[in-house]
Motif scaffolding. Structure first.
Motif, PDB file in Angstrom:
ATOM      1  N   LEU A 183       3.263 -11.156  -4.574  1.00  0.00           N
ATOM      2  CA  LEU A 183       2.338 -11.007  -5.699  1.00  0.00           C
ATOM      3  C   LEU A 183       0.898 -11.308  -5.288  1.00  0.00           C
ATOM      4  O   LEU A 183      -0.043 -10.713  -5.838  1.00  0.00           O
ATOM      5  N   MET A 184       0.721 -12.201  -4.323  1.00  0.00           N
ATOM      6  CA  MET A 184      -0.628 -12.451  -3.810  1.00  0.00           C
ATOM      7  C   MET A 184      -1.179 -11.212  -3.113  1.00  0.00           C
ATOM      8  O   MET A 184      -2.368 -10.893  -3.234  1.00  0.00           O
ATOM      9  N   ARG A 185      -0.317 -10.513  -2.391  1.00  0.00           N
ATOM     10  CA  ARG A 185      -0.729  -9.261  -1.748  1.00  0.00           C
ATOM     11  C   ARG A 185      -1.201  -8.259  -2.809  1.00  0.00           C
ATOM     12  O   ARG A 185      -2.222  -7.584  -2.649  1.00  0.00           O
ATOM     13  N   ILE A 186      -0.425  -8.176  -3.879  1.00  0.00           N
ATOM     14  CA  ILE A 186      -0.758  -7.245  -4.958  1.00  0.00           C
ATOM     15  C   ILE A 186      -2.049  -7.667  -5.651  1.00  0.00           C
ATOM     16  O   ILE A 186      -2.928  -6.839  -5.930  1.00  0.00           O
ATOM     17  N   ALA A 187      -2.178  -8.965  -5.929  1.00  0.00           N
ATOM     18  CA  ALA A 187      -3.373  -9.465  -6.612  1.00  0.00           C
ATOM     19  C   ALA A 187      -4.629  -9.214  -5.781  1.00  0.00           C
ATOM     20  O   ALA A 187      -5.684  -8.833  -6.320  1.00  0.00           O
ATOM     21  N   GLU A 188      -4.530  -9.420  -4.481  1.00  0.00           N
ATOM     22  CA  GLU A 188      -5.680  -9.171  -3.606  1.00  0.00           C
ATOM     23  C   GLU A 188      -6.071  -7.696  -3.633  1.00  0.00           C
ATOM     24  O   GLU A 188      -7.258  -7.347  -3.695  1.00  0.00           O
ATOM     25  N   LYS A 189      -5.068  -6.844  -3.598  1.00  0.00           N
ATOM     26  CA  LYS A 189      -5.310  -5.399  -3.654  1.00  0.00           C
ATOM     27  C   LYS A 189      -5.994  -5.018  -4.970  1.00  0.00           C
ATOM     28  O   LYS A 189      -6.959  -4.238  -4.988  1.00  0.00           O
ATOM     29  N   ASP A 234       0.807  -1.221   0.000  1.00  0.00           N
ATOM     30  CA  ASP A 234       0.000   0.000   0.000  1.00  0.00           C
ATOM     31  C   ASP A 234       0.841   1.273   0.000  1.00  0.00           C
ATOM     32  O   ASP A 234       0.293   2.378   0.082  1.00  0.00           O
ATOM     33  N   ALA A 235       2.161   1.124  -0.105  1.00  0.00           N
ATOM     34  CA  ALA A 235       3.022   2.307  -0.213  1.00  0.00           C
ATOM     35  C   ALA A 235       2.830   3.013  -1.550  1.00  0.00           C
ATOM     36  O   ALA A 235       3.271   4.148  -1.728  1.00  0.00           O
ATOM     37  N   VAL A 236       2.176   2.339  -2.493  1.00  0.00           N
ATOM     38  CA  VAL A 236       1.864   2.953  -3.788  1.00  0.00           C
ATOM     39  C   VAL A 236       0.390   2.729  -4.091  1.00  0.00           C
ATOM     40  O   VAL A 236      -0.217   1.750  -3.639  1.00  0.00           O
ATOM     41  N   ASP A 237      -0.184   3.640  -4.859  1.00  0.00           N
ATOM     42  CA  ASP A 237      -1.576   3.464  -5.257  1.00  0.00           C
ATOM     43  C   ASP A 237      -1.648   2.798  -6.630  1.00  0.00           C
ATOM     44  O   ASP A 237      -0.629   2.374  -7.183  1.00  0.00           O
ATOM     45  N   LEU A 238      -2.839   2.720  -7.170  1.00  0.00           N
ATOM     46  CA  LEU A 238      -3.054   1.999  -8.428  1.00  0.00           C
ATOM     47  C   LEU A 238      -3.268   2.935  -9.615  1.00  0.00           C
ATOM     48  O   LEU A 238      -3.788   2.504 -10.651  1.00  0.00           O
ATOM     49  N   ARG A 239      -2.848   4.174  -9.488  1.00  0.00           N
ATOM     50  CA  ARG A 239      -3.082   5.105 -10.595  1.00  0.00           C
ATOM     51  C   ARG A 239      -2.406   4.617 -11.873  1.00  0.00           C
ATOM     52  O   ARG A 239      -1.298   4.089 -11.857  1.00  0.00           O
ATOM     53  N   ALA A 287      -3.541  -6.109 -15.925  1.00  0.00           N
ATOM     54  CA  ALA A 287      -2.487  -6.233 -14.917  1.00  0.00           C
ATOM     55  C   ALA A 287      -2.708  -7.464 -14.049  1.00  0.00           C
ATOM     56  O   ALA A 287      -1.785  -8.252 -13.812  1.00  0.00           O
ATOM     57  N   LEU A 288      -3.922  -7.644 -13.582  1.00  0.00           N
ATOM     58  CA  LEU A 288      -4.223  -8.756 -12.684  1.00  0.00           C
ATOM     59  C   LEU A 288      -3.999 -10.097 -13.374  1.00  0.00           C
ATOM     60  O   LEU A 288      -3.485 -11.048 -12.765  1.00  0.00           O
ATOM     61  N   GLU A 289      -4.334 -10.169 -14.639  1.00  0.00           N
ATOM     62  CA  GLU A 289      -4.115 -11.409 -15.390  1.00  0.00           C
ATOM     63  C   GLU A 289      -2.627 -11.762 -15.435  1.00  0.00           C
ATOM     64  O   GLU A 289      -2.239 -12.915 -15.238  1.00  0.00           O
ATOM     65  N   ARG A 290      -1.791 -10.753 -15.665  1.00  0.00           N
ATOM     66  CA  ARG A 290      -0.353 -11.017 -15.762  1.00  0.00           C
ATOM     67  C   ARG A 290       0.239 -11.335 -14.389  1.00  0.00           C
ATOM     68  O   ARG A 290       1.132 -12.187 -14.273  1.00  0.00           O
ATOM     69  N   VAL A 291      -0.229 -10.670 -13.360  1.00  0.00           N
ATOM     70  CA  VAL A 291       0.245 -10.957 -12.003  1.00  0.00           C
ATOM     71  C   VAL A 291      -0.086 -12.402 -11.628  1.00  0.00           C
ATOM     72  O   VAL A 291       0.750 -13.121 -11.063  1.00  0.00           O
ATOM     73  N   LYS A 292      -1.283 -12.846 -11.955  1.00  0.00           N
ATOM     74  CA  LYS A 292      -1.685 -14.216 -11.626  1.00  0.00           C
ATOM     75  C   LYS A 292      -0.824 -15.246 -12.355  1.00  0.00           C
ATOM     76  O   LYS A 292      -0.497 -16.304 -11.799  1.00  0.00           O
ATOM     77  N   LYS A 293      -0.439 -14.949 -13.587  1.00  0.00           N
ATOM     78  CA  LYS A 293       0.448 -15.857 -14.324  1.00  0.00           C
ATOM     79  C   LYS A 293       1.805 -15.961 -13.630  1.00  0.00           C
ATOM     80  O   LYS A 293       2.389 -17.052 -13.538  1.00  0.00           O
ATOM     81  N   SER A 294       2.298 -14.846 -13.133  1.00  0.00           N
ATOM     82  CA  SER A 294       3.578 -14.863 -12.422  1.00  0.00           C
ATOM     83  C   SER A 294       3.467 -15.624 -11.109  1.00  0.00           C
ATOM     84  O   SER A 294       4.405 -16.321 -10.704  1.00  0.00           O
ATOM     85  N   ILE A 295       2.339 -15.507 -10.445  1.00  0.00           N
ATOM     86  CA  ILE A 295       2.131 -16.257  -9.204  1.00  0.00           C
ATOM     87  C   ILE A 295       2.262 -17.750  -9.477  1.00  0.00           C
ATOM     88  O   ILE A 295       2.927 -18.484  -8.726  1.00  0.00           O
ATOM     89  N   ALA A 296       1.658 -18.220 -10.559  1.00  0.00           N
ATOM     90  CA  ALA A 296       1.724 -19.645 -10.900  1.00  0.00           C
ATOM     91  C   ALA A 296       3.163 -20.085 -11.156  1.00  0.00           C
ATOM     92  O   ALA A 296       3.580 -21.174 -10.738  1.00  0.00           O
ATOM     93  N   VAL A 297       3.929 -19.234 -11.829  1.00  0.00           N
ATOM     94  CA  VAL A 297       5.336 -19.555 -12.109  1.00  0.00           C
ATOM     95  C   VAL A 297       6.114 -19.725 -10.811  1.00  0.00           C
ATOM     96  O   VAL A 297       6.869 -20.698 -10.637  1.00  0.00           O
ATOM     97  N   TYR A 298       5.921 -18.804  -9.875  1.00  0.00           N
ATOM     98  CA  TYR A 298       6.706 -18.852  -8.637  1.00  0.00           C
ATOM     99  C   TYR A 298       6.176 -19.881  -7.647  1.00  0.00           C
ATOM    100  O   TYR A 298       6.942 -20.381  -6.812  1.00  0.00           O
ATOM    101  N   GLU A 299       4.922 -20.226  -7.743  1.00  0.00           N
ATOM    102  CA  GLU A 299       4.425 -21.347  -6.937  1.00  0.00           C
ATOM    103  C   GLU A 299       5.127 -22.636  -7.350  1.00  0.00           C
ATOM    104  O   GLU A 299       5.504 -23.450  -6.490  1.00  0.00           O
TER     105      GLU A 299
END
Length: 328
Positions: A313-319, A271-276, A283-295
């Motif tokens: 990345l889960m923190r970011i995806a939830e946000k 939360d140190a940065v906003d989503l502007r 964005a969320l689609e790409r973040v989720k793909k990266s989560i799968a890679v690192y899992e």
């Protein structure tokens, strides 16, 4: 290299930078970006030792390699160029969020602390985390190449890249870096390469948590001052060369406020940065793909860094999911 050949190479490289910029706009966009131009300027390297910098007042992003001193493209892949573009333009979001009427104060914070850099990287992780990791990887390889080290770090490269990226984002990480360094040094070739890597100004593996400007001085979030992080890197150089015993290094780290985890469970570094300017759906689609890679990587590694990246990345995806739902 002949001047004509270099000119042609620079022109081709600029085309790649332009393409990466256009790709970035699929995930991260504001009309402000459209007033910028991307250009080549070798002096950016000679003056700042940086392969690509943004100059907001001039409305330019300048790349500086290849040049006479660095006769290769520092970030050769499109995905790394995408990440660098995003990183540089993310600074504009930071200025707008925290310093809309005081750009000079932003420059002061950037000079004194690594937190603006961390916030820029954290913003990038909100939409292209895979590109951010590749920036770290290719930056590491090119730095070593510039030092004549072509053999690399072998199996130690990937965990180091991920740990450094987490530090560059200012997100929590659990790997014991002193043990990691000891392991690397036990490998003769990797150890020699790591010694060359220690010529870099900072080891972001030792960086603290990302924070808004108001928390820069709070030591419970770890090391964020540039001079302190540079000092830790110098101490690590002495440690690796056998000039500094374990107990002395531990004492120095403790004195500096070294931590890479969060004691305050209520603090959310994401939360140190906003989503502007972030296009949430893409964005969320790409973040989720990266989560799968690192899992997958976390399930096959003894290092914590892969699970730590999943957590970040889960923190970011939830946000992002929460924000997206609020728009429905």
């Amino acid at each position: 290299m002949e001047e004509e050949s270099l000119s042609r190479w620079i022109a081709e490289t600029k085309t790649e930078w332009d393409a990466a910029f256009k790709l970035m706009l699929n995930y991260y966009e504001t009309e402000l970006f459209r007033s910028f131009k991307i250009a080549y300027h070798a002096a950016t390297w000679y003056r700042f030792k940086n392969p690509a910098l943004i100059f907001p007042e001039e409305r330019e992003m300048l790349f500086s390699t290849p040049n006479a001193e660095i006769p290769f493209d520092y970030y050769p892949s499109q995905i790394a160029k995408l990440g660098i573009n995003a990183h540089n333009f993310a600074y504009l979001a930071d200025v707008e969020e925290y310093y809309p009427y005081n750009f000079s104060l932003f420059l002061w914070e950037q000079k004194e602390y690594i937190t603006p850099l961390q916030r820029a990287n954290l913003r990038v992780a909100h939409f292209i985390p895979d590109a951010l990791v590749e920036v770290t990887r290719e930056g590491l390889r090119s730095f070593l190449k510039s030092r004549g080290k072509l053999e690399g770090l072998g199996s130690y490269e990937d965990p180091l890249v991920v740990i450094e990226t987490l530090g560059l984002m200012g997100m929590p990480r659990r790997d014991d870096m002193l043990n990691f360094v000891k392991d690397v040094n036990e490998d003769r070739k990797a150890g020699a390469t790591f010694n060359a890597f220690l010529e870099t100004p900072y080891l972001f593996s030792f960086a603290g948590m990302v924070t808004p400007p108001a928390l820069n001085e709070d030591k419970k979030y770890g090391i964020r001052r540039r001079d302190e992080l540079a000092r830790i890197k110098m101490l690590m150089s002495h440690y690796v060369s056998g000039e500094l015993p374990d107990e002395t290094l531990h004492a120095e780290l403790q004195r500096a406020g070294y931590t890479t985890t969060i004691e305050d469970r209520t603090y959310k570094p994401e939360d140190a940065v906003d989503l502007r300017w972030v296009k949430l759906e893409y964005a969320l689609e790409r973040v989720k793909k990266s989560i799968a890679v690192y899992e997958h990587k976390a399930a096959h590694s003894n290092y914590y860094c892969y699970a730590d990246m999943v957590d970040a990345l889960m923190r970011i995806a939830e946000k992002e999911s929460t924000a997206a739902q609020s728009y429905l």
